[in-house]
Structure formats: C-alpha cells, structure tokens
Design an enzyme around this catalytic site. Structure first.
Site, short mmCIF file in Angstrom:
data_model
loop_
_atom_site.label_atom_id
_atom_site.label_comp_id
_atom_site.label_asym_id
_atom_site.label_seq_id
_atom_site.Cartn_x
_atom_site.Cartn_y
_atom_site.Cartn_z
N HIS A 74 0.85 -1.07 0.00
CA HIS A 74 0.15 -0.01 -0.01
C HIS A 74 0.90 1.26 0.05
O HIS A 74 1.86 1.13 0.71
CB HIS A 74 -0.91 0.12 1.24
CG HIS A 74 -1.73 1.39 1.26
ND1 HIS A 74 -2.52 1.62 0.56
CD2 HIS A 74 -2.17 2.04 2.38
CE1 HIS A 74 -3.34 2.55 0.66
NE2 HIS A 74 -3.08 3.00 2.03
N CYS A 87 -4.02 3.52 -4.94
CA CYS A 87 -3.45 4.17 -3.81
C CYS A 87 -2.31 5.07 -4.27
O CYS A 87 -1.94 6.23 -3.87
CB CYS A 87 -2.89 3.27 -2.71
SG CYS A 87 -2.01 1.71 -3.11
N ASP A 142 -2.89 9.18 3.58
CA ASP A 142 -3.23 7.84 3.25
C ASP A 142 -4.54 7.86 2.74
O ASP A 142 -5.83 8.21 3.40
CB ASP A 142 -3.20 6.86 4.41
CG ASP A 142 -4.03 5.48 4.39
OD1 ASP A 142 -4.25 5.08 3.29
OD2 ASP A 142 -4.03 5.04 5.61
#
Length: 206
Positions: free
Chosen positions: A57, A125, A74
């Site tokens: 991630h 992401c 994030d």
C-alpha cells in the site's frame, strides 16, 4: 505493487509530469530514511511493506519547513493503530529518524488524512498519492482540501470504508483521479488503458 497497483517507475514518471520533481525525494519502501533537511520543502511516496515483497500500500509524505508541518497522506485514512495492525507500519520511528525531528525547537506539527477517499478494493493508492503531492507542491499550507486538486474529491469516515452506501462516492473519486491525470500527465495518457486495468476500483476482488 506486484500484479495490481502502480510500480515505482510509473509513479516517478507521473510525479515528474505533475511538476513535483524539484521537491520529490523518490519512491521508497517501509525503510524510508525520512527527510534529511529540515530547511527544504520535500516529499516522497512510501510503501507500507518492504521492497522484497513487491509492495502492499502506498502512502505520501511531505514536509513544509515554513509551517514546520509533516504531512502523511493515506487514501484509506487509516488511524495510526490501524496502519500498524493492517500493515505493521509505524511512522513514528520514521519521524524520529528524520532531520526535522532534530530541528532546534523540535516543534513539529503532524497533519494526517483521517478520512477515506479510495474504495476498499481499489488499487489506485499510488495514483492518489501522486495527486496529493501535486496539491502539496502548489498549496503546501493546505494540501488535503480547499484547493483545486484535492478539493473536488469527497471523503467519507474511515469506518464506512466498506459501507455499500458510500461506494458510489469512492468510485466517483477514482473517476476524478483518472480525469485529473489525463489532463496533467502525458505518461498517464500514453498508458491509460493498462494503468486503469491495474488500478481498477474492484481490482482487489479480481
């Protein structure tokens, strides 16, 4: 990221197109050494896993020396404890390792995204991190919101990440992300079909 998501080379190419390069330290795995200068505006894209795993991630990190603010972005908006639980990732040590922690007054503000803009099964992401860094280098005092880059995205509370009633909002964010990159990144335009396939909204379900 291995089969899905964004490679380091891809992220670096997109970041370059977005005009972030003068401030961009690079892409790193979880061993990111931190910011080496407390006087210089800087940013990076950091994976929560080791490079040898292929990646898990992506997060974006940025340092604004004028306001002494350390930004951690994030796209899932996970809490500190959730990042540790899900990814065994801790940024406190990273912050301590950074030169910014040894600045004369040691007064550093940590600003962190705490709401979700990315769907739970999306592999975009890294692309969202590129978008955030574009906002950071252009509006370093308020990169999370209230700017033309990130402002159009709609966030939802993290606890609703898997809520079926908000998936259309998160899907809409990914469409806005793609349109933003189509407008600003020649690399994205040249590889759009492949990038969209690897970062699809439902990629982690495939």
């Amino acid at each position: 990221m291995a089969e899905g998501g964004s490679s380091e080379e891809e992220l670096r190419a997109i970041v370059h197109n977005l005009g972030v390069s003068p401030f961009f330290l690079g892409t790193f795995d979880k061993r990111f050494p931190g910011f080496i200068s407390s006087q210089r505006m800087a940013c990076a894209i950091v994976n929560t896993a080791g490079r040898e795993t292929g990646g898990v991630h992506w997060l974006a990190m940025a340092w604004n020396p004028r306001s002494k603010t350390f930004y951690m972005f994030d796209p899932f908006g996970f809490s500190d404890s959730k990042l540790k639980q899900v990814y065994s990732f801790e940024y406190e040590g990273l912050l301590r390792r950074s030169a910014i922690a040894s600045s004369p007054d040691r007064c550093v503000t940590l600003a962190k995204s705490n709401e979700t803009i990315q769907g739970p099964n999306s592999a975009a992401c890294g692309l969202f991190c590129c978008m955030f860094l574009h906002a950071f280098v252009n509006w370093p005092d308020d990169p999370f919101d209230h700017n033309p880059t990130m402002g159009p995205l709609k966030s939802v509370p993290n606890y609703k990440l898997n809520d079926p009633t908000v998936q259309y909002v998160l899907w809409g964010n990914q469409e806005k992300l793609y349109k933003f990159l189509e407008k600003h990144s020649a690399y994205f335009r040249a590889h759009a079909a492949a990038i969209k396939a690897r970062t699809a909204f439902n990629k982690l379900k495939q």
